[in-house]
Design an enzyme around this catalytic site. Structure first.
Site, PDB file in Angstrom:
ATOM      1  N   SER A   1     -16.381  34.782 -23.496  1.00 28.11           N
ATOM      2  CA  SER A   1     -16.454  34.122 -22.216  1.00 28.11           C
ATOM      3  C   SER A   1     -15.930  33.062 -21.701  1.00 28.11           C
ATOM      4  O   SER A   1     -16.294  31.776 -22.335  1.00 28.11           O
ATOM      5  CB  SER A   1     -18.020  34.209 -22.502  1.00 28.11           C
ATOM      6  OG  SER A   1     -17.803  34.442 -20.053  1.00 28.11           O
ATOM      7  N   GLY A   2     -15.212  33.326 -20.915  1.00 25.16           N
ATOM      8  CA  GLY A   2     -14.336  31.328 -20.872  1.00 25.16           C
ATOM      9  C   GLY A   2     -12.951  31.297 -21.824  1.00 25.16           C
ATOM     10  O   GLY A   2     -12.352  29.718 -21.551  1.00 25.16           O
TER      11      GLY A   2
ATOM     12  N   SER B   1     -16.076  42.574 -24.826  1.00 23.82           N
ATOM     13  CA  SER B   1     -15.886  43.825 -26.322  1.00 23.82           C
ATOM     14  C   SER B   1     -16.253  43.111 -27.382  1.00 23.82           C
ATOM     15  O   SER B   1     -15.224  43.098 -28.464  1.00 23.82           O
ATOM     16  CB  SER B   1     -14.444  44.113 -25.938  1.00 23.82           C
ATOM     17  OG  SER B   1     -13.472  43.722 -25.794  1.00 23.82           O
TER      18      SER B   1
ATOM     19  N   SER C   1      -8.609  36.649 -18.430  1.00 20.54           N
ATOM     20  CA  SER C   1      -8.655  37.069 -16.992  1.00 20.54           C
ATOM     21  C   SER C   1      -7.818  36.911 -16.756  1.00 20.54           C
ATOM     22  O   SER C   1      -6.336  36.628 -15.801  1.00 20.54           O
ATOM     23  CB  SER C   1     -10.318  36.701 -16.621  1.00 20.54           C
ATOM     24  OG  SER C   1      -9.886  37.266 -15.426  1.00 20.54           O
TER      25      SER C   1
ATOM     26  N   GLY D   1     -12.101  38.131 -26.611  1.00 14.85           N
ATOM     27  CA  GLY D   1     -12.536  37.353 -27.382  1.00 14.85           C
ATOM     28  C   GLY D   1     -13.772  36.723 -25.584  1.00 14.85           C
ATOM     29  O   GLY D   1     -14.483  37.529 -25.322  1.00 14.85           O
TER      30      GLY D   1
END
Ligand SMILES: Nc1ncnc2c1ncn2[C@@H]1O[C@H](COP(=O)(O)OS(=O)(=O)O)[C@@H](OP(=O)(O)O)[C@H]1O
Ligand SMILES: Nc1ncnc2c1ncn2[C@@H]1O[C@H](COP(=O)(O)OP(=O)(O)O)[C@@H](O)[C@H]1O
Length: 201
Positions: free
Chosen positions: A38-39, A110, A43, A36
């Site tokens: 960034s942000g 990715s 994570s 997905g």
């Protein structure tokens, strides 16, 4: 990127198999592939899940930028070729971790379908679980914890995924987590439910 195949290297099979390690750990070794923008929350959700699983007596590990892009892949940037190589190496490392019997999570954008598909093909059916961490770009521009989107919009960061570089959405992911609509806990619970339903834990 063309890579030279190793010649004159013979595979040495060990005596202990993946199934033996899985029995020892009481879980299955799989790859939870979070993908997905960034942000979007890859994570955050992966680390929260790692903690929840440990409390349940299950061993997992998160591969993310902190331990990969600063180390093993410290030589790679964000060109399409470098991203491809980034994902190829992460895929190989994730395969080794899963072979250990560990619930292995990866938290990388990715962005390319073919790169994710190539990792899927590295392992047996059911062992690659693609989790699309989905969040609309407008919400990400508001979240923008590191000010990356603002810089990308101003053109200060080139080829930024979602702004000036593509993100190819998964077509048939095993799971979709809508992080603009559900809480971190709800997303974590969805993954745990999936792992239970598939007898992975
Ligand atoms: N050009 C460009 N495009 C996208 N992302 C960028 C770029 N430059 C830096 N960053 C920061 O790098 C993190 C994403 O790295 P990944 O390894 O996940 O990217 S990829 O899978 O190779 O596409 C991600 O940081 P985190 O959100 O902290 O993971 C991005 O903010
Ligand atoms: N429902 C949610 N799920 C995950 N993250 C969320 C959610 N709502 C807000 N956030 C916030 O969004 C940010 C996601 O950042 P991060 O996990 O680093 O994303 P990624 O790894 O996808 O780049 C964090 O600051 C997190 O607290």
């Amino acid at each position: 990127m063309e890579r030279k195949k190793s010649e004159n290297v013979v595979w040495h099979a060990g005596k202990i198999k993946k199934e033996d390690r899985e029995r020892f750990l009481g879980q299955k070794g799989v790859i939870l592939w979070f993908t997905g923008l960034s942000g979007s929350g890859k994570s955050t959700i992966a680390h929260e899940l790692e903690e929840r699983l440990l409390k349940m007596g299950k061993l997992s590990y998160v591969l993310d930028g902190d331990n990969i892009r600063h180390g093993l892949n410290g030589d790679l940037g964000f060109s399409p070729e470098d991203r491809e190589e980034n994902i190829r190496r992460i895929g190989e490392v994730a395969k080794l971790f899963a072979d250990l019997g560990i619930i292995t999570m990866t938290a990388f954008i990715s962005p390319y379908k073919k790169d994710r598909q190539r990792v899927r093909e590295l392992v047996k059916d059911g062992e690659f679980i693609e989790i699309y961490v989905k969040c609309p770009i407008d919400e990400l521009k508001i979240r923008d914890p590191k000010g990356m989107y603002e810089k990308a919009i101003k053109g200060e960061i080139k080829n930024f995924t979602g702004i000036s570089a593509p993100y190819e959405e998964p077509e048939n992911p095993e799971l979709i987590l809508n992080t603009d609509l559900e809480s971190i806990d709800e997303s974590v619970e969805k993954v745990i439910e999936y792992l239970r339903n598939k007898d992975i834990i």
